[in-house]
Design a protein around this motif. Structure first.
Motif, PDB file in Angstrom:
ATOM      1  N   THR A 134      16.101   2.635 -12.571  1.00 41.82           N
ATOM      2  CA  THR A 134      15.117   1.510 -11.896  1.00 41.82           C
ATOM      3  C   THR A 134      14.051   1.216 -12.776  1.00 41.82           C
TER       4      THR A 134
ATOM      5  N   LYS B 279       7.111 -12.329  -8.321  1.00 43.25           N
ATOM      6  CA  LYS B 279       6.222 -11.120  -8.135  1.00 43.25           C
ATOM      7  C   LYS B 279       7.369 -10.111  -8.471  1.00 43.25           C
TER       8      LYS B 279
ATOM      9  N   ARG C 179       9.012  -2.661  -8.125  1.00 37.40           N
ATOM     10  CA  ARG C 179      10.285  -1.823  -8.021  1.00 37.40           C
ATOM     11  C   ARG C 179      11.023  -1.680  -6.632  1.00 37.40           C
ATOM     12  N   GLY C 180      10.178  -1.633  -5.732  1.00 31.40           N
ATOM     13  CA  GLY C 180      10.589  -1.843  -4.391  1.00 31.40           C
ATOM     14  C   GLY C 180      10.190  -0.623  -3.326  1.00 31.40           C
ATOM     15  N   ALA C 181       9.803  -0.895  -2.107  1.00 34.57           N
ATOM     16  CA  ALA C 181       9.514   0.081  -1.195  1.00 34.57           C
ATOM     17  C   ALA C 181      10.252   0.532  -0.151  1.00 34.57           C
TER      18      ALA C 181
ATOM     19  N   THR D 263       2.772  -3.477 -10.063  1.00 35.04           N
ATOM     20  CA  THR D 263       3.019  -2.203 -10.013  1.00 35.04           C
ATOM     21  C   THR D 263       1.946  -1.301 -10.538  1.00 35.04           C
ATOM     22  N   HIS D 264       1.994   0.154 -10.028  1.00 31.41           N
ATOM     23  CA  HIS D 264       1.304   1.089 -10.532  1.00 31.41           C
ATOM     24  C   HIS D 264       1.698   1.954 -11.836  1.00 31.41           C
ATOM     25  N   ASN D 265       2.779   1.284 -12.219  1.00 32.48           N
ATOM     26  CA  ASN D 265       3.275   2.116 -13.449  1.00 32.48           C
ATOM     27  C   ASN D 265       2.686   1.684 -14.649  1.00 32.48           C
TER      28      ASN D 265
ATOM     29  N   LYS E 252      15.677   7.040 -10.762  1.00 28.74           N
ATOM     30  CA  LYS E 252      14.561   6.447 -11.063  1.00 28.74           C
ATOM     31  C   LYS E 252      14.399   5.856 -12.480  1.00 28.74           C
TER      32      LYS E 252
ATOM     33  N   GLN F 280      12.843  -7.195  -6.344  1.00 27.50           N
ATOM     34  CA  GLN F 280      12.661  -5.540  -6.330  1.00 27.50           C
ATOM     35  C   GLN F 280      13.747  -5.248  -7.374  1.00 27.50           C
TER      36      GLN F 280
END
Ligand SMILES: Cc1cc2nc3c(=O)[nH]c(=O)nc-3n(C[C@H](O)[C@H](O)[C@H](O)COP(=O)(O)OP(=O)(O)OC[C@H]3O[C@@H](n4cnc5c(N)ncnc54)[C@H](O)[C@@H]3O)c2cc1C
Length: 390
Positions: free
Chosen positions: A269, A239, A242-244, A293-295, A266, A213
Motif C-alpha cells: 500500500t 484527494k 490509503r483507504g479506511a 495522510t498521517h504518514n 502495508k 484509495q
C-alpha cells in the motif's frame, strides 16, 4: 538533520498543559486494544439512547477529535487554528441514511453549511460522503453495471441532481469540494459522478476533488487512465488516501469468494501511495491534489518533490490534510512553513459521532500504529515544557 515533524513546540502550539495531559491520558488508554474493543461496544449500544456516558465521552474522545456539537461551538477552534495558518474543513455528521427524505435533508444541511462558511478564509473546502446523498444499494447496482428499473433510473437522476446542487453551490461560493471515497462495491458509481462534476466545474480552476484509495492495487492504473482519457479542458482534483475500509473490504471479498481489492500488505500500500505521488507530480499541469495522510514519510516525499519541481511551499495546486485531533506534528509544522494544510473537523450531536469516534479509537489502538507516535510526541513536548518551566 532533525525531521521537520519532531518539532513538538510547533506541533502543540494550541494545546495548553491541561489539554496536553488529556491527550497523553487518552492516547495511553487507547493503546489497550481489548479495553478499546469493550468500551466501543458499550458506547455503540448506548448511542441509540440518551447515553449516561455522553458527558464522559464529551470531555475525552469528543473534545479531542471533534470540533463541537454545533457550527457555532466550532468557531473558536477554527479561528485559533487559522491564526497559525491551519485551515478547517467542516464535516457535519449525520445519522445513517436510508430514505429519500434523509438524503434530501442531508443536501439541505450541506447547502446551509456552505452558505454559512462562504467568505471564510479559514474554511476553503466543503466535503461530503456520497452515500449520504443516495441509497447504498443503488450505488452498488450502478457500480455493478446492472440495468436499473424505471423507478431506480429516476432515483439515480435524483442522486446526480444532489451531487450537482452541492458542487454548484460550493463553486458559487468559491469553496472547493472534496468527495469522499467509500467501499469498492459502490466506488465505481461514485467515480462516474465525480468525473461528471469535474467535467462540469473544473475547467479554469479545480473545484471538485475525487478521492482515490491507494490500498486498492488497481488504483494506480485507474489514476493513469483518468488522466489519459480526460477531456482536454478538464482539470482533475484528486484527494489521495490509503483507504479506511480495509477490514470490511476483506470481509466482502471473502463472503462473495472474490479476490480482495486490497494490496497484500502495508508495504505494498505504501509503495502504491508513493507511486501515485510520483505520478501526480508528473502531471501537475493536469491535476491538483490533496495529500490526505498521517504518514510522515509520504508527506516528506511530497515536500522533497516540491523542492525538486521548484514549487513554492504555498503552491495552491497542492494541499495537505489530517483529521482533527491527529498528527498535529504534521499539520502545524507544515503550516508554519507556509504549506497549504487543513484539518477535517467533524461536528454534530455526540450520538451521531460515536461510530466516528470508535473508528478513531480503534485506529489509534494498534501497537505499531498511530497512538505510539502520538504518545511519544506528547511525552517529548511535556518533557520540553517541564525543562523550560512552562
Ligand atoms: C484528511 C483525510 C481524509 C480522508 N478521507 C478518506 C476517504 O474519503 N475515504 C477513505 O477510505 N479514507 C479516508 N481517509 C482515511 C485514510 O484512508 C486512512 O485510513 C488513514 O489516513 C490512515 O492512513 P495514513 O496514510 O494516514 O497512515 P498509515 O498509518 O501510514 O497507513 C495506514 C493505512 O495503511 C493501509 N494498511 C494498513 N495495514 C495494511 C495491510 N496489512 N495491507 C494493506 N494496507 C494496509 C490502510 O489503508 C490503513 O488505513 C482520510 C484521511 C484523512 C487524513
Amino acid at each position: 538533520m532533525k525531521n521537520l515533524f519532531e518539532n513538538t513546540k510547533t506541533a502543540f502550539l494550541l494545546k495548553n498543559n491541561r489539554q496536553l495531559l488529556r491527550a497523553y491520558l487518552l492516547f495511553s488508554i487507547l493503546r489497550y486494544r481489548f479495553l478499546v474493543k469493550v468500551l466501543s461496544s458499550i458506547a455503540l449500544f448506548f448511542s441509540r439512547f440518551r447515553s449516561p456516558f455522553n458527558p464522559l465521552i464529551k470531555i475525552s474522545l469528543f473534545d479531542h477529535f471533534c470540533g463541537g456539537t454545533t457550527l457555532k461551538s466550532c468557531w473558536k477552534k477554527i479561528e485559533e487554528m487559522k491564526s497559525y495558518n491551519v485551515h478547517s474543513i467542516l464535516d457535519f455528521s449525520v445519522e445513517a441514511h436510508q430514505t429519500e427524505k434523509h438524503f434530501e435533508d442531508s443536501v439541505k444541511k450541506k447547502l446551509l453549511l456552505i452558505n454559512a462558511i462562504k467568505n471564510k478564509k479559514a474554511i476553503p473546502f466543503s466535503v461530503f460522503k456520497p452515500t449520504c446523498l443516495g441509497r447504498y444499494g443503488l450505488f452498488k447496482k450502478k457500480s455493478d453495471n446492472l440495468i436499473l428499473t424505471p423507478k431506480e433510473l429516476m432515483e439515480w437522476d435524483e442522486i446526480i441532481d444532489r451531487f450537482d446542487r452541492v458542487c454548484n453551490e460550493s463553486v458559487k461560493q468559491n469553496i472547493r469540494v472534496l468527495i469522499d471515497a467509500e467501499e469498492k462495491e459502490v466506488q465505481g458509481a461514485i467515480d462516474q459522478l465525480a468525473l461528471k462534476m469535474m467535467e462540469k466545474y473544473n475547467n479554469k480552476d479545480v473545484f471538485v476533488y475525487n478521492t482515490v484509495q491507494m490500498y486498492r492495487y488497481d488504483r494506480l492504473l485507474y489514476l493513469k487512465n483518468i488522466i489519459k482519457k480526460k477531456k482536454e479542458k478538464t482539470l482533475l482534483g484528486i484527494k489521495l488516501v490509503r483507504g479506511a475500509y480495509m477490514e470490511k473490504e476483506r470481509l466482502i471479498a471473502k463472503k462473495s469468494k472474490a479476490q480482495s481489492p486490497i494490496c497484500k500488505n502495508k508495504k505494498e500500500t505504501d509503495n502504491n501511495y508513493d507511486l501515485a505521488i510520483d505520478f501526480l507530480f508528473d502531471n501537475l499541469n493536469k491535476v491538483n491534489f490533496f495529500i490526505a495522510t498521517h504518514n510522515e514519510k509520504s508527506t516528506l516525499k511530497v515536500l522533497e518533490l516540491m523542492k525538486i519541481y521548484k514549487l513554492e511551499n504555498t503552491d495552491k495546486r497542492i494541499w495537505f490534510g489530517q483529521l482533527y485531533g491527529m498528527s498535529d506534528q504534521i499539520t502545524f509544522n507544515l503550516a508554519e512553513k507556509g504549506y497549504n494544510v487543513a484539518k477535517i473537523v467533524p461536528f454534530g450531536p455526540i450520538n451521531n459521532l460515536i461510530p466516528y469516534l470508535i473508528r478513531r479509537a480503534q485506529e489509534n489502538s494498534s501497537v505499531v500504529g498511530q497512538s505510539n507516535r502520538e504518545l511519544l510526541l506528547i511525552q517529548a513536548e511535556r518533557k520540553r515544557r517541564k525543562e523550560n518551566n512552562y
